[in-house]
Design a protein around this motif. Structure first.
Motif, short mmCIF file in Angstrom:
data_model
loop_
_atom_site.label_atom_id
_atom_site.label_comp_id
_atom_site.label_asym_id
_atom_site.label_seq_id
_atom_site.Cartn_x
_atom_site.Cartn_y
_atom_site.Cartn_z
N GLN A 1 36.79 43.89 35.33
CA GLN A 1 37.47 43.48 34.09
C GLN A 1 38.45 44.54 33.63
O GLN A 1 39.56 44.22 33.19
N THR A 2 38.05 45.83 33.75
CA THR A 2 38.96 46.91 33.37
C THR A 2 40.21 46.83 34.22
O THR A 2 41.33 46.97 33.73
N LEU A 3 40.00 46.60 35.52
CA LEU A 3 41.13 46.54 36.44
C LEU A 3 42.09 45.41 36.06
O LEU A 3 43.29 45.61 35.94
N SER A 4 41.50 44.22 35.84
CA SER A 4 42.40 43.07 35.65
C SER A 4 42.95 42.97 34.24
O SER A 4 44.02 42.41 34.04
N ASN A 5 42.22 43.50 33.25
CA ASN A 5 42.69 43.36 31.86
C ASN A 5 43.38 44.59 31.31
O ASN A 5 44.08 44.50 30.30
N VAL A 6 43.16 45.73 31.92
CA VAL A 6 43.76 46.95 31.39
C VAL A 6 44.74 47.56 32.40
O VAL A 6 45.92 47.73 32.11
N ALA B 1 45.23 57.36 42.42
CA ALA B 1 45.33 57.71 41.00
C ALA B 1 43.97 57.85 40.33
O ALA B 1 43.79 58.68 39.46
N PHE B 2 43.01 57.01 40.73
CA PHE B 2 41.75 56.99 39.98
C PHE B 2 40.53 57.50 40.74
O PHE B 2 39.50 57.75 40.15
#
Lengths: 276, 309
Positions: B222-227, B117-118
């Motif tokens: 952080q983007t991975l785990s929080n968003v 996806a990314f």
């Protein structure tokens, strides 16, 4: 977003992970394809003892394999029956769900439940039902129904996705031009969603052609191909097993490729017409 | 194709749910058409799903001897089942398989879907790689299991390699016909059921959210785990439902890959069926179904898969 995506070490690590995953998916399969060309004196594992088509020839001798021809024919016919039924029934239901109707929610949850109920339960239930009613189970009746409980939910979910994206203005245009409901459906809706219908058909055929657990108690006297293959795993100790695996998998791939080619051709043709 | 196969659960459910409480005034007249169109589906699922499950429930209270099943109302099937240590041990073992396979498929499935996806830039490439991941779903499970023999067997590729390198002196016996083999084969067969729904939800994440996180100074992790992971929960939940129900009901993989040395609920049922102990198998089936539904309900309580809309 795509322009400034991080493409450093993470990208390399994830690419390697993905590569390993694909190897994990296809690696074992490729070993049995190679080993099915095992020489006449070769065994179930490497090394290759020469190369031959011996085991493929063996497939068509009755004493080596059970009833390969018969079970293949039954599975292919059953797959076609399931395919046609899945496409027609889910297309109709997909149309129904475009409007609200009483009992729609129940039918939706029932369809989803069909995915969650373990296969062996469906198999046992249908087997028991036929037994109590005194009906002989057969691949074209009880197994046919058992397979539909697996293919219809997938078909319906694909149909939902199709109609969610469907542009209703095409239908309105047809209606404004004086087309009746059937004409609109036949000449406007079906041509537009035809590629997706091929996809549903592919699912219907393949899932039925490979189904084992749901067929176990519902096939009756005559085996389908997966049952035949499973039976062989307990008593066949020669590479003829791999030859059978290779042939049936090649058949599956052929169906998949034909469907994909069909979908691509239809899409291209439509794009060309729209451009013209 | 299958890219879309799981999204509608979330898209269609509220729509279908609304059918129960229609506001008569602002609803256009539906007429008879939708009922006729939905009838075949309702009929088939009624005959081949609802009635068979009802049959199982009824038969689970029947009596049986070595040759017949006898209509009756007895609780012995349930008493024998629940009173036996074997049953509890088998359930524990099956739940253990489910937990291990779920954890492995979730991690592998998420990683693969996240990459697709990314990190894959062209849409065509994305489609091709996605197809590569889903094609095995359309081939035979039995053959995919058989295909582990030349790899894991006593004289298989892995053992020869290990012996040649000198890591082990003698071929490892536990590779084929063991719990290890069962779990490996299940991960092999069922990871696709995680990849597809997770890929679906990841593709629908608004990319500006990720940009916003980066602009605020979040690291990739952080983007991975929080968003990303919180937004991917519905997909993970749908994949989990698939994997857990498949493992809980599995008997072919356990029988074949453990060589008959391990037990699972499905396998226990299959054995009872082959011994013609249908009422016992039916009682087992009822308990299995209740267990599976409880797990699904628990997952749905944790994650609202409709929230995704």
């Amino acid at each position: 977003m795509r322009k400034h995506e991080p493409r450093g070490g993470t990208f390399i690590a994830l690419s390697i992970f993905f590569g390993l995953f694909v190897l994990f998916l296809y690696g074992p399969l490729s070993t049995i394809v190679i080993l099915s060309f095992q020489g006449e004196n070769g065994g179930l594992t490497f090394p290759m003892n020469g190369v031959s088509f011996h085991w493929f020839g063996n497939l068509f001798e009755k004493q080596a394999v059970g009833d390969f021809g018969g079970s293949f024919t039954r599975s292919a016919l059953l797959g076609l029956m399931v395919m046609v039924t899945t496409v027609v029934v889910t297309l109709a239901a997909g149309l129904a769900f475009r409007r609200r109707f009483r009992g729609g929610a129940f039918l939706f949850y029932l369809t989803v439940a069909s995915l969650i109920v373990p296969s062996i339960l469906v198999s046992l239930g249908i087997g028991l039902l036929f037994r109590i009613l005194g009906l002989p189970p057969a691949w074209y009746s009880s197994a046919f129904g058992a397979h539909l409980t697996w293919t219809l939910p997938f078909g319906l979910l694909i149909m939902f996705a199709v109609f969610n994206r469907f542009d209703k203005s095409y239908e309105e245009a047809a209606r404004d031009l004086g087309a009746g409901p059937w004409q609109t459906f036949r000449n406007v809706v079906v041509p537009i969603i035809l590629p997706s219908l091929i996809g549903v058909g592919l699912f219907g055929f393949s899932l039925s052609y490979d189904e084992f657990a749901r067929t176990l108690m519902t096939a009756g006297t005559f085996n389908t191909l997966p049952l035949e293959i499973y039976g062989m795993t307990t008593n066949v100790t020669t590479p003829v097993l791999y030859a059978l695996g290779t042939v049936t998998t090649a058949f599956s791939f052929l169906i998949i490729i034909l469907s994909l080619v069909g979908i691509v051709v239809l899409r291209r043709r439509r794009a060309r017409r729209l451009a013209a | 194709m299958s890219v879309t196969s799981t999204t509608p659960i979330t898209e269609a459910a509220p729509d279908a749910g609304a059918a129960d409480r229609p506001k008569k005034a602002d609803r256009p007249r539906t007429g008879i058409a939708p009922y006729l169109q939905a009838a075949p589906l309702a009929l088939i699922l009624g005959v081949f799903l609802l009635v068979p499950i009802a049959t199982i429930v009824v038969v689970s209270f029947w009596d049986y001897d070595f040759a017949r099943i006898i209509p009756d109302f007895v609780l012995t099937n349930y008493q024998e089942l629940l009173g036996s240590n074997v049953t509890w041990r088998t359930y524990l073992n099956t739940l253990r398989y489910a937990a291990i396979v779920w954890a492995l498929t979730a991690v592998i499935g998420f990683t693969v879907a996240y990459f697709l996806a990314f990190y894959v830039r062209s849409t065509t490439m994305q489609m091709v790689l996605f197809l590569v991941c889903t094609v095995p779903f359309l081939t035979s499970n039995i053959i995919r299991m058989i295909s582990w023999i030349p790899f894991l067997g006593r004289n298989g590729l892995l053992n020869s390699a290990l012996v040649d390198i000198g890591i082990v002196d003698a071929p490892l016996e536990f590779l084929l016909f063991s719990d290890f083999a069962v779990i490996l084969a299940m991960v092999h067969l069922y990871t696709l059921f995680m990849v597809v729904p997770i890929f679906n939800t990841l593709m629908r994440i608004d990319r500006s959210l990720i940009e916003a996180a980066e602009d605020c100074g979040a690291s990739g992790w952080q983007t991975l785990s929080n968003v990303i992971i919180p937004l991917a929960k519905p997909g993970i939940a749908i994949g989990s439902i698939f994997v857990v129900t498949l493992v809980m009901g599995d008997f072919v993989t356990v029988r074949f890959m453990s060589g008959g040395q391990s037990a699972s609920v499905g396998l226990m049922m299959a054995n009872q069926i082959s011994l013609l102990q249908y009422p016992a198998a039916a009682a087992q089936a009822v308990i299995l179904l209740v267990t599976v539904l409880l797990i699904v309900a628990a997952i749905l309580r944790l994650v609202d898969i409709r929230k995704e809309l």
